[in-house]
Design an enzyme around this catalytic site. Structure first.
Site, mmCIF file in Angstrom:
data_model
loop_
_atom_site.group_PDB
_atom_site.id
_atom_site.type_symbol
_atom_site.label_atom_id
_atom_site.label_comp_id
_atom_site.label_asym_id
_atom_site.label_seq_id
_atom_site.Cartn_x
_atom_site.Cartn_y
_atom_site.Cartn_z
ATOM 1 N N GLU A 244 5.715 -7.424 13.598
ATOM 2 C CA GLU A 244 5.835 -6.274 14.496
ATOM 3 C C GLU A 244 5.824 -6.737 15.947
ATOM 4 O OE1 GLU A 244 3.141 -2.962 13.660
ATOM 5 O OE2 GLU A 244 2.741 -3.905 11.731
ATOM 6 N N TYR B 92 8.013 -10.615 4.162
ATOM 7 C CA TYR B 92 7.959 -11.858 3.376
ATOM 8 C C TYR B 92 9.126 -11.908 2.379
ATOM 9 C CZ TYR B 92 3.063 -12.728 4.849
ATOM 10 O OH TYR B 92 1.906 -12.975 5.552
HETATM 11 P P1 TTP Z 1 4.159 -4.912 6.443
HETATM 12 O O1 TTP Z 1 5.018 -4.730 7.623
HETATM 13 O O2 TTP Z 1 3.042 -3.958 6.244
HETATM 14 O O3 TTP Z 1 5.016 -4.806 5.132
HETATM 15 P P2 TTP Z 1 6.478 -5.294 4.866
HETATM 16 O O4 TTP Z 1 7.145 -5.807 6.081
HETATM 17 O O5 TTP Z 1 6.469 -6.220 3.702
HETATM 18 O O6 TTP Z 1 7.169 -3.964 4.371
HETATM 19 P P3 TTP Z 1 7.692 -2.755 5.217
HETATM 20 O O7 TTP Z 1 9.158 -2.688 4.920
HETATM 21 O O8 TTP Z 1 6.969 -1.577 4.684
HETATM 22 O O9 TTP Z 1 7.407 -3.011 6.649
HETATM 23 O O10 TTP Z 1 3.553 -6.352 6.379
HETATM 24 C C1 TTP Z 1 4.294 -7.509 6.789
HETATM 25 C C2 TTP Z 1 4.027 -8.672 5.849
HETATM 26 O O11 TTP Z 1 2.649 -8.956 5.812
HETATM 27 C C3 TTP Z 1 4.405 -8.388 4.433
HETATM 28 O O12 TTP Z 1 5.754 -8.723 4.170
HETATM 29 C C4 TTP Z 1 3.469 -9.206 3.629
HETATM 30 C C5 TTP Z 1 2.266 -9.390 4.508
HETATM 31 N N1 TTP Z 1 1.142 -8.571 4.053
HETATM 32 C C6 TTP Z 1 0.035 -9.220 3.548
HETATM 33 O O13 TTP Z 1 -0.012 -10.441 3.459
HETATM 34 N N2 TTP Z 1 -0.999 -8.455 3.135
HETATM 35 C C7 TTP Z 1 -0.994 -7.104 3.189
HETATM 36 O O14 TTP Z 1 -1.950 -6.448 2.800
HETATM 37 C C8 TTP Z 1 0.154 -6.460 3.714
HETATM 38 C C9 TTP Z 1 0.216 -4.977 3.799
HETATM 39 C C10 TTP Z 1 1.190 -7.242 4.137
#
Ligand code: TTP
Ligand code: MG
Length: 608
Positions: free
Chosen positions: A121, A33
């Protein structure tokens, strides 16, 4: 570990672990995000940035992470450790979803199966692509791109090391393309199965990639301190394992299959053992559109019905926007609650779902819409489900409410299906009659990870077992005659169901014109019905004659018949000529209620 026989991790699973034939890449976007916001406003890049939903920082950029900002931190705590934290609202998921779709689309350009997992992902099965590349590459010159969990001790005879090296090069290519075209940095994991690829992905975060070779799968798994780290182990399974003092992945590797079988089904026990050893043979399934579209809202606690109703009302408004964007017509609605339960170690969810009448939705100029009355109907369905989940005679405390449309009507089927004629541009009230208030699911527990705040759940898993919408109980047909202009008839897509309404008497009669599934292919050449005709030339003549209905049964309205597309006319004529050509027994009006799976009847409902 009293009740456990020790067993080496490899003892039972050597057979599975010897299959290293696949090459799987898992790609996860860094601080997703936050990156979307930074791509939109590059000036944010140099600042510590947090994405706020309610009072929670759901994610932050890596600049903010330097200060110790972590996902799902309270805003107040985050500001304490980083007073300069720039907060941007992440409540509107539209741009995140759009970015997610762009990444998915880009990954599809490699022509490999891509499975989307959540928003940021994706799994990509590059097995075939690797084989293709190997045909043109000099094997000795292939190097690994990025990091490796552990250097291999010796070459594996099956050639998996070379294949995974090629896969690591492909992953590198993909990550560069995502960055060059969309501006997002990503991480990748490369392995011979999905489990290892996903788990090794964050090994070198951000903006990097790691490969794990099969020989290190089991060792790599022991680096996880909690069985909960294994993606398919939810909180219920974890609780059951922990109650048996199986806490780490190493514990799970060591416990015997027999002991596990005392607490889990045989299949589950085997699966748990395989996972603990880093083995997973689940395929990468090409993602289509999500199986469900949902939203959740979590909060500290809500204990008053009117507040719950308010929350659901707000969720419904947002959900209807998502469904409109998706374009499919929902036929099933699920309500989820998370009850505060101090007795349990982990919070738990309960869901109920019911079928939704498609007549609630209408399509205006191609856009799915719901009238005010339709929204009220949905709200009363939601509250009915809520009442089933909560005993209102006692106090209740909720920490989450969720709404999801979990099944959708397929608007199109095979190219030659009669459904296409009826469903293009269909006005939804003309389709299946599905009971509104029929609760089809027993109270079920949902153990997927709870999001801290409103979130979209696009459920792509097959694991979700949902009841199919009930078959229509009553099928009445609708009266309206209209002769279409030549152009309209010529274009099946313009032939809307609304323009094919018949009166109920006629419909009872027409219902006898059975169209078995075997007979759905409408061209005379392909139609089995036609194959049974004694005189093929007549059929061909009918095609030339267009709407000629001289030999139609007397009860058929010629006007209506002439409005049907040629191919449909041919099929009907073929069946009138030779009723035995259809496998479906002649139905009496009484049988109208039991429309055969592929009869015309299936696509009509009472006029409301
Ligand atoms: P993630 O891939 O877990 O986190 P991320 O991409 O922000 O960080 P990372 O670099 O560690 O991969 O989650 C993807 C998105 O999902 C994240 O940007 C925000 C959202 N999200 C939520 O809305 N609630 C949550 O509890 C989590 C973990 C993520
Ligand atoms: Mg991410």
């Amino acid at each position: 570990m009293d009740d456990r026989n020790m067993e080496t991790s490899s003892s039972t699973f050597t057979e599975v672990s010897s299959d290293h034939s696949k090459s799987i890449i898992h790609i996860d976007v860094d601080c997703f995000y936050a990156q979307v916001e930074m791509v939109r406003k590059p000036e944010l890049r140099s600042l510590p940035l947090g994405i706020q939903q309610k009072n929670i920082v759901v994610t932050s950029n890596y600049e903010a992470r330097k200060f110790g900002i972590r996902k799902c931190m309270l805003v107040s705590d985050a500001l304490k450790i980083c007073p300069n934290l720039k907060l941007v609202s992440g409540e509107d998921l539209h741009d995140y979803r759009a970015a997610s779709n762009k990444i998915f689309t880009l990954l599809q350009s490699w022509k490999c199966p891509v499975e989307k997992l959540g928003m940021d992902e994706n799994f990509i099965d590059v097995t075939n692509l690797v084989q293709e590349k190997l045909k043109t590459l000099n094997v000795t010159s292939i190097t690994l791109s990025g990091h490796v969990f552990s250097e291999p001790s010796s070459e594996c005879l099956c050639g998996c090391h070379t294949r995974l090296k090629v896969a690591s090069q492909i992953a590198n290519e993909m990550r560069h393309k995502i960055y060059d075209e969309l501006g997002f940095t990503t991480c990748a994991g490369i392995a011979h199965n999905k489990l290892l690829a996903k788990l090794v992905c964050p090994f070198k975060k951000p903006n990097d990639q790691t490969t794990v070779f099969p020989e290190h799968g089991a060792t790599f798994m022991t680096t996880f301190q909690s069985v909960r780290s294994i993606p398919s182990i939810g909180s219920k399974t974890a609780e059951a394992l922990i109650s048996q003092k199986i806490i780490t992945v190493s514990d799970l590797q060591e416990v015997s299959l027999d002991v596990l079988k005392k607490h889990f089904s045989g299949d589950m026990a085997v699966r748990l053992k395989s996972l603990s050893a880093g083995e997973d043979n689940t395929p990468v399934k090409q993602s289509g559109r999500p199986q469900s579209i949902g939203l959740e809202d979590s909060f500290k606690t809500v204990s008053v019905k009117s507040e719950v109703e308010e929350k659901f009302g707000a969720l419904l408004q947002r959900l209807l926007i998502l469904v409109r964007e998706d374009g499919r017509i929902p036929v099933s609605l699920r309500v989820t609650l998370r009850k505060k339960d101090v007795k349990r170690l982990s919070s738990h969810r309960e869901s109920r779902q019911c079928q939704v009448s498609p007549s609630i939705f209408t399509i205006n100029s191609g856009t799915l819409t719901v009238t005010e009355a339709g929204q009220q109907k949905l709200m009363s369905m939601i509250m009915r489900l809520f009442n089933k989940l909560i005993d209102l005679s006692k106090p209740f405390h909720l920490t989450l409410v969720g709404l999801a449309f979990t099944k959708f009507q397929e608007r199109m089927t095979g190219r030659s299906s009669i459904v296409n004629y009826l469903m293009n541009d269909i006005s939804v009230q003309s389709v299946l009659n599905i009971q509104n208030d029929c609760d089809t699911s027993a109270s079920s527990m949902d153990y997927s990870a709870a999001s801290p705040s409103s979130s979209t759940t696009t459920d792509l898993s097959d694991g979700e077992v949902e009841p199919s919408p009930k078959k229509p109980k009553k099928v009445n047909w609708i009266a309206k005659r209209r002769c279409l202009s030549k152009e309209e008839v010529a274009s099946p897509s313009k032939l809307k169901v609304g323009e094919l309404r018949l009166n109920s008497k006629e419909l009872e009669k027409v219902s006898e014109l059975r169209l078995s599934s075997r007979d759905r292919s409408l061209t005379p050449r392909a139609s089995p019905a036609k194959d049974n005709l004694s005189d093929t030339s007549d059929t061909m003549k009918d095609v030339a004659d267009g709407a000629n209905c001289d030999d139609c049964p007397s009860y058929v309205d010629k006007e209506v018949f002439s409005a049907l597309p040629d191919e449909m006319q041919q099929e009907l004529k073929a069946m009138w000529k030779n009723p035995s050509s259809s496998e479906v027994p002649r139905s009496s009006p009484r049988n109208l209620n039991k429309a055969k799976p592929n009869t015309l009847l299936k696509y009509f409902v009472p006029h409301k």
